[in-house]
Write a protein that holds these residues in place. Structure first.
Motif, PDB file in Angstrom:
ATOM      1  N   MET A 122       6.069   7.724   7.984  1.00 46.25           N
ATOM      2  CA  MET A 122       4.628   8.005   7.932  1.00 46.25           C
ATOM      3  C   MET A 122       4.133   8.038   6.494  1.00 46.25           C
ATOM      4  N   VAL A 123       4.860   8.757   5.642  1.00 48.21           N
ATOM      5  CA  VAL A 123       4.460   8.852   4.236  1.00 48.21           C
ATOM      6  C   VAL A 123       4.473   7.466   3.596  1.00 48.21           C
ATOM      7  N   GLN A 124       5.544   6.723   3.818  1.00 53.73           N
ATOM      8  CA  GLN A 124       5.655   5.386   3.244  1.00 53.73           C
ATOM      9  C   GLN A 124       4.500   4.499   3.691  1.00 53.73           C
ATOM     10  N   ASN A 125       4.209   4.498   4.977  1.00 56.28           N
ATOM     11  CA  ASN A 125       3.121   3.659   5.491  1.00 56.28           C
ATOM     12  C   ASN A 125       1.764   4.064   4.924  1.00 56.28           C
ATOM     13  N   ARG A 126       1.530   5.351   4.803  1.00 60.39           N
ATOM     14  CA  ARG A 126       0.249   5.823   4.273  1.00 60.39           C
ATOM     15  C   ARG A 126       0.092   5.432   2.797  1.00 60.39           C
ATOM     16  N   VAL A 127       1.179   5.528   2.046  1.00 59.97           N
ATOM     17  CA  VAL A 127       1.137   5.154   0.628  1.00 59.97           C
ATOM     18  C   VAL A 127       0.908   3.649   0.503  1.00 59.97           C
ATOM     19  N   ILE A 128       1.583   2.870   1.327  1.00 64.66           N
ATOM     20  CA  ILE A 128       1.405   1.416   1.289  1.00 64.66           C
ATOM     21  C   ILE A 128      -0.046   1.049   1.584  1.00 64.66           C
TER      22      ILE A 128
END
Length: 97
Positions: free
Chosen positions: A28-34
């Motif tokens: 989730m964090v990775q996708n939001r940052v991307i």
């Protein structure tokens, strides 16, 4: 993340459930940052980053981000981690895993 599992509905999670929840949180964090990086990029940069993500070239992705020179990258990650933790806590307590 320890305090995350202190929520009454999550306190009795098995180790396997905890591992799955942590993996979900990290995605989730990775996708939001991307998404935020893509929003701050032009079409050419978006395509270049998408290509790097598809081939999972970590070195090239890091070089791209360094070259992009996004201000406060660490702050962005922390903001998205906090938002993701809140969202995930809400979702998991709502379904009483």
């Amino acid at each position: 993340m320890d305090d995350f599992f202190q929520v009454p509905e999550l306190a009795d999670c098995t180790d396997e459930q905890r591992e799955r929840i942590i993996a979900l949180f990290l995605r989730m964090v990775q996708n939001r940052v991307i998404v935020r990086i893509l929003d701050a990029s032009n079409k050419q940069e978006q395509q270049a980053l998408d290509n790097l993500l598809q081939i999972q070239d970590t070195g090239a992705i890091n070089a791209f981000l360094t070259e992009k020179g996004l201000p406060n990258m660490e702050d962005m990650i922390v903001e998205e981690a906090v938002a993701s933790k809140s969202e995930l806590t809400h979702l998991l307590t709502a379904v009483h895993i």
